[in-house]
Write an enzyme that holds these catalytic residues in place. Structure first.
Site, PDB file in Angstrom:
ATOM      1  N   THR A  92       0.829  -1.221   0.000  1.00 26.03           N
ATOM      2  CA  THR A  92       0.000   0.000   0.000  1.00 26.03           C
ATOM      3  C   THR A  92       0.858   1.262   0.000  1.00 26.03           C
ATOM      4  O   THR A  92       1.997   1.244   0.484  1.00 26.03           O
ATOM      5  CB  THR A  92      -0.885  -0.013   1.269  1.00 26.03           C
ATOM      6  OG1 THR A  92      -1.451   1.280   1.455  1.00 26.03           O
ATOM      7  CG2 THR A  92      -0.080  -0.325   2.517  1.00 26.03           C
ATOM      8  N   ASP A  93       0.270   2.354  -0.478  1.00 29.44           N
ATOM      9  CA  ASP A  93       0.978   3.646  -0.422  1.00 29.44           C
ATOM     10  C   ASP A  93       1.029   4.201   1.001  1.00 29.44           C
ATOM     11  O   ASP A  93       1.747   5.164   1.262  1.00 29.44           O
ATOM     12  CB  ASP A  93       0.317   4.671  -1.365  1.00 29.44           C
ATOM     13  CG  ASP A  93      -1.135   4.998  -1.014  1.00 29.44           C
ATOM     14  OD1 ASP A  93      -1.703   4.358  -0.106  1.00 29.44           O
ATOM     15  OD2 ASP A  93      -1.702   5.900  -1.662  1.00 29.44           O
ATOM     16  N   ASN A 142     -12.225  13.713   0.850  1.00 28.61           N
ATOM     17  CA  ASN A 142     -13.329  12.812   1.213  1.00 28.61           C
ATOM     18  C   ASN A 142     -14.688  13.475   1.031  1.00 28.61           C
ATOM     19  O   ASN A 142     -15.611  12.878   0.473  1.00 28.61           O
ATOM     20  CB  ASN A 142     -13.185  12.357   2.672  1.00 28.61           C
ATOM     21  CG  ASN A 142     -11.988  11.447   2.879  1.00 28.61           C
ATOM     22  OD1 ASN A 142     -11.486  10.854   1.924  1.00 28.61           O
ATOM     23  ND2 ASN A 142     -11.517  11.344   4.108  1.00 28.61           N
TER      24      ASN A 142
END
Ligand code: NAD
Ligand code: TYD
Length: 355
Positions: A134-135, A258
């Site tokens: 994952t980043d 978001n």
């Protein structure tokens, strides 16, 4: 059938794993795909119903910490490649229960590395250990900048720290023992079959049920979203063309705050559910922030594009629409995975009454 490759995929009943298994089983009938999955709350054989009877596919329920089982699988199926996805994957759960992340993500990865070494007896010709990561291992970005493969690791949640640790161990086995490894670090995925603890399926499910949409903090946290089948195609590309010992960052060039993503989703859902415009936005509720919440992730995917010719295909608008439509037309899948223990998780995480 004489298969040309025998691939052990771990975590193949999870979200990304199931898309990868489906892709490889369908596109490479001359490869045998062995899917090892413990079937935790996040693993679901429903995700693979359409390919479960394929000739070149085998499912084995089990734990990557079980060395005896791993040895048996390597020997029985003549495994010559591993694509390792099995993990505990949700940041919020890693905050409430870090130990299972240490066990599966760190100890499980080393167990798998040892099993590969033992089985291949340090004769590594035509062998490959592919670690999917994952980043989030890179930590957090400010308003600008991108993660490259050279960004220093700076994990800040138990989840990302456990994944960073597993990445280091995979590279250590390459340098120390010459195990042929390749790694990729990817941004946030979205699409069908994602467990509704993660942002998009959780919001879709709550909109569907007219429940509050819990937005952490000020909602201005940024993620780079990638359509899950584009991730599967990237893994396919790295698996076939990646250079041993190298790492490739994978991203969608698709950054969203978001709150902007949730607004977009709300408007889309109003249309799909035939509700008055603005109805879903009214469900948005700002809640207590996640501890240690990383402000922004964004990937520089130049290396995989230039070196291997991979680029994402699905654009945000199309991907979001396909995702919302999939969850609405697969409400039975959603209802099945949100029964039972999910209710307890939800009540605990969001401090609401279980129903
Ligand atoms: P997921 O939680 O949906 O699936 C994980 C799978 O691993 C499940 O099927 C689970 O049953 C299985 N599993 C868990 N512990 C196991 C164990 N001890 N032994 C065998 N199987 C076990 O996760 P996902 O979102 O599909 O992520 C897959 C991989 O990709 C993970 O390694 C994750 O770190 C990485 N990743 C995920 C994202 C993302 O946005 N979801 C982004 C980048 C990288
Ligand atoms: P998530 O899907 O958990 O992925 P990650 O934390 O691995 O990036 O969360 C994506 C973003 O959405 C993250 O900034 C946290 C936020 N979020 C909420 O605001 N509310 C929620 O209920 C969830 C699950 C996430």
């Amino acid at each position: 059938m004489n298969y040309t490759k025998h691939i052990l995929i771990t975590g193949g009943a999870g979200f990304i794993g199931s898309h990868l298994v489906r892709r490889l089983v369908q596109q490479y009938p001359d490869y045998q795909i062995v899917n090892l999955d413990k079937l935790t709350y996040a693993g679901n054989l429903e995700n693979l119903r359409d390919i479960e009877a394929a000739q070149n596919y085998v499912f084995q329920k089990g734990d990557i910490l079980d060395m005896e089982l791993l040895e048996g699988l390597f020997s029985q199926y003549h495994i010559d490649a591993v694509i390792h996805l099995a993990a505990e994957s949700h940041v919020d759960r890693s905050i409430s229960n870090p130990m299972s992340f240490i066990e599966t993500n760190i100890v499980g990865t080393v167990t798998l590395l040892n099993a590969a070494r033992n089985a291949w007896k340090d004769n590594f010709a035509d062998k490959l250990f592919y670690h999917v990561s994952t980043d989030e291992v890179y930590g957090t970005l400010g308003e600008t900048g991108l993660f490259t493969e050279d960004t220093a690791y700076d994990p800040r949640s138990p989840y990302s720290a456990s994944k960073a640790s597993s990445d280091h161990l995979v590279r250590a086995y390459y340098h120390t023992y010459g195990l042929p490894v390749v790694l990729s670090n990817c941004s946030n995925n979205y699409g069908p079959f994602q467990f509704p603890e993660k942002l998009l399926p959780l919001m879709i499910n709550n909109i569907r049920n007219n429940k509050a949409l819990p937005v952490y903090g000020d909602g201005k946290y940024t993620r780079d979203w990638l359509w899950v089948e584009d991730h599967a195609s990237a893994i396919d590309t790295v698996f076939h063309k990646g250079v041993i010992g190298e790492t490739y960052n994978i991203g969608g060039n698709n950054e969203w705050k978001n709150i902007d993503l949730i607004h977009q989703l709300c408007d889309l859902m109003d249309g799909l559910l035939d509700r008055p415009k603005g109805a879903s936005r009214e469900l948005i509720t700002f809640v207590k922030d996640r501890p240690g919440h990383d402000r922004r992730y964004a990937i520089d995917a130049t290396k995989i594009k230039d070196a291997l010719g991979w680029e994402p295909e699905v654009q945000a608008e199309e991907g979001l629409k396909k995702t919302a439509e999939w969850y609405l037309s697969n409400s039975e899948w959603m209802d099945n995975v949100t029964s039972g223990t999910y209710q307890k998780y939800y009540a605990n995480q969001y401090n609401v009454q279980s129903n």
